[in-house]
Design an enzyme around this catalytic site. Sequence first.
Site, mmCIF file in Angstrom:
data_model
loop_
_atom_site.group_PDB
_atom_site.id
_atom_site.type_symbol
_atom_site.label_atom_id
_atom_site.label_comp_id
_atom_site.label_asym_id
_atom_site.label_seq_id
_atom_site.Cartn_x
_atom_site.Cartn_y
_atom_site.Cartn_z
ATOM 1 N N ASN A 1 0.803 -1.224 0.000
ATOM 2 C CA ASN A 1 0.000 0.000 0.000
ATOM 3 C C ASN A 1 0.839 1.278 0.000
ATOM 4 O O ASN A 1 0.401 2.300 -0.522
ATOM 5 C CB ASN A 1 -0.923 -0.029 1.224
ATOM 6 C CG ASN A 1 -1.553 1.306 1.502
ATOM 7 O OD1 ASN A 1 -2.481 1.718 0.816
ATOM 8 N ND2 ASN A 1 -1.034 2.022 2.502
ATOM 9 N N TYR B 1 3.600 9.269 -11.472
ATOM 10 C CA TYR B 1 2.712 8.510 -10.565
ATOM 11 C C TYR B 1 1.832 7.553 -11.385
ATOM 12 O O TYR B 1 1.763 6.358 -11.085
ATOM 13 C CB TYR B 1 1.844 9.486 -9.771
ATOM 14 C CG TYR B 1 0.847 8.834 -8.841
ATOM 15 C CD1 TYR B 1 1.196 8.507 -7.537
ATOM 16 C CD2 TYR B 1 -0.456 8.544 -9.260
ATOM 17 C CE1 TYR B 1 0.273 7.903 -6.676
ATOM 18 C CE2 TYR B 1 -1.379 7.945 -8.408
ATOM 19 C CZ TYR B 1 -1.006 7.631 -7.122
ATOM 20 O OH TYR B 1 -1.917 7.039 -6.272
ATOM 21 N N LYS C 1 1.671 3.338 -11.424
ATOM 22 C CA LYS C 1 0.447 2.578 -11.130
ATOM 23 C C LYS C 1 0.082 1.670 -12.320
ATOM 24 O O LYS C 1 -0.416 0.554 -12.120
ATOM 25 C CB LYS C 1 -0.702 3.511 -10.771
ATOM 26 C CG LYS C 1 -0.458 4.283 -9.464
ATOM 27 C CD LYS C 1 -0.278 3.368 -8.253
ATOM 28 C CE LYS C 1 -0.106 4.112 -6.953
ATOM 29 N NZ LYS C 1 0.087 3.228 -5.798
HETATM 30 N N1 LIG Z 1 -5.389 9.027 -1.728
HETATM 31 C C1 LIG Z 1 -5.758 8.756 -2.968
HETATM 32 O O1 LIG Z 1 -6.491 9.515 -3.612
HETATM 33 C C2 LIG Z 1 -5.324 7.484 -3.623
HETATM 34 C C3 LIG Z 1 -5.980 7.077 -4.793
HETATM 35 C C4 LIG Z 1 -5.572 5.922 -5.412
HETATM 36 C C5 LIG Z 1 -4.536 5.191 -4.887
HETATM 37 N N2 LIG Z 1 -3.896 5.606 -3.756
HETATM 38 C C6 LIG Z 1 -2.780 4.826 -3.259
HETATM 39 O O2 LIG Z 1 -3.065 4.369 -1.960
HETATM 40 C C7 LIG Z 1 -1.841 4.187 -1.244
HETATM 41 C C8 LIG Z 1 -1.921 4.889 0.102
HETATM 42 O O3 LIG Z 1 -2.121 6.260 -0.123
HETATM 43 P P1 LIG Z 1 -2.778 7.236 0.947
HETATM 44 O O4 LIG Z 1 -3.673 8.118 0.206
HETATM 45 O O5 LIG Z 1 -3.268 6.478 2.107
HETATM 46 O O6 LIG Z 1 -1.488 8.090 1.324
HETATM 47 P P2 LIG Z 1 -0.962 8.681 2.736
HETATM 48 O O7 LIG Z 1 0.042 9.704 2.363
HETATM 49 O O8 LIG Z 1 -2.099 9.048 3.610
HETATM 50 O O9 LIG Z 1 -0.233 7.420 3.387
HETATM 51 C C9 LIG Z 1 0.879 6.822 2.776
HETATM 52 C C10 LIG Z 1 1.724 6.129 3.825
HETATM 53 O O10 LIG Z 1 2.843 5.523 3.148
HETATM 54 C C11 LIG Z 1 3.997 5.768 3.940
HETATM 55 N N3 LIG Z 1 5.226 5.692 3.123
HETATM 56 C C12 LIG Z 1 5.701 6.618 2.255
HETATM 57 N N4 LIG Z 1 6.879 6.219 1.762
HETATM 58 C C13 LIG Z 1 7.154 5.012 2.323
HETATM 59 C C14 LIG Z 1 8.224 4.108 2.192
HETATM 60 N N5 LIG Z 1 9.282 4.358 1.417
HETATM 61 N N6 LIG Z 1 8.174 2.946 2.899
HETATM 62 C C15 LIG Z 1 7.128 2.686 3.724
HETATM 63 N N7 LIG Z 1 6.096 3.527 3.897
HETATM 64 C C16 LIG Z 1 6.103 4.676 3.190
HETATM 65 C C17 LIG Z 1 3.792 7.154 4.527
HETATM 66 O O11 LIG Z 1 4.629 7.378 5.652
HETATM 67 C C18 LIG Z 1 2.313 7.111 4.871
HETATM 68 O O12 LIG Z 1 2.089 6.629 6.171
HETATM 69 C C19 LIG Z 1 -0.737 4.726 -2.153
HETATM 70 O O13 LIG Z 1 -0.122 3.645 -2.847
HETATM 71 C C20 LIG Z 1 -1.493 5.589 -3.126
HETATM 72 O O14 LIG Z 1 -0.811 5.730 -4.337
HETATM 73 C C21 LIG Z 1 -4.277 6.736 -3.102
#
Ligand SMILES: NC(=O)c1ccc[n+]([C@@H]2O[C@H](COP(=O)([O-])OP(=O)(O)OC[C@H]3O[C@@H](n4cnc5c(N)ncnc54)[C@H](O)[C@@H]3O)[C@@H](O)[C@H]2O)c1
Length: 264
Positions: free
Chosen positions: A89, A154, A158
């Site tokens: 994730n 990005y 994905k």
């Molecule tokens: N938020 C959105 O709109 C959205 C949409 C589609 C997909 N996603 C995907 O969902 C996933 C989670 O995103 P989110 O929105 O919860 O983001 P977020 O920023 O709230 O949380 C991301 C977490 O990943 C951790 N992280 C970052 N780099 C890291 C590393 N090198 N090793 C370990 N942990 C690390 C951060 O510390 C954070 O706790 C991501 O892969 C993101 O691409 C998010």
Amino acid sequence: MHPAQAPALFVTGAAAGIGRAVAERFAAQGWFVGLWDIDEAGVLAVQRGLGGAATVAGRLDVTQPEDWDAALRRFTDAAGGRLDVLLNNAGIAVTSPFEAADLARHHRLIDINLKGVVNGCHAAALYLRRTPGSRVINMCSASALYGQPELASYSATKAAVRSLTEALDIEWQRHGVRVVDVLPLFVNTAMVADEVSRMKTVQTLGVRLGPEDVAEAVWRLANMAAARMPVHTHVGWQTKLFALLSKLSPSFMNRVVTARMAGY
Ligand SMILES: NC(=O)c1ccc[n+]([C@@H]2O[C@H](COP(=O)([O-])OP(=O)(O)OC[C@H]3O[C@@H](n4cnc5c(N)ncnc54)[C@H](O)[C@@H]3O)[C@@H](O)[C@H]2O)c1
């Protein structure tokens, strides 16, 4: 400690957003949960918030293969050797006109979003093979359906995760391991608030998902019969609609719609 027979989830990026919501959901249902994040203080705070739930937590930078090995050893020691679900994730976003962002930021994003998933699948393969019915769930994104302007690297990572998922799901059939992904559109997390909300597309479409909606999709996949799991799960009606349209429309139409939504 790990309660005997409880299934075990390993989740990266568990200190915040979607990863945190998934960890909380599974812990509340009695799963043994491994919470890992580069933000050690953050992930330990989430663990504390889970009270007496069966968990293990610690620092893991998904870009570092040796971090993976150490975390997986610790996790499987505590979980009685099993790894039922690996949720890749952790991810970051860079929202910017492509050349305006430092190259180092693009490289870091690729290291986390793509190489982090490759590292995780590689390191976990052995443990997954040993656990009957195990599965990998990769956090993908609606941006994998068509490259998004100002979110170019990005989207590229994905799309690569989507492709990796498809390939491994076929390859690991012989080991009884399913590999699937989840594609949400914008989710109300720090990633969107701090970075992605700069995109015009966010204003066009709004942010209609919460982390708990994605956690629900992950929960369903984790508990579904393996043979019934779809390779790709689109979260929310908007994403479902875009997935359908992108399949049915000619390429030029996808390009026009994506450009319009992004204000180009
Ligand atoms: N938020 C959105 O709109 C959205 C949409 C589609 C997909 N996603 C995907 O969902 C996933 C989670 O995103 P989110 O929105 O919860 O983001 P977020 O920023 O709230 O949380 C991301 C977490 O990943 C951790 N992280 C970052 N780099 C890291 C590393 N090198 N090793 C370990 N942990 C690390 C951060 O510390 C954070 O706790 C991501 O892969 C993101 O691409 C998010």
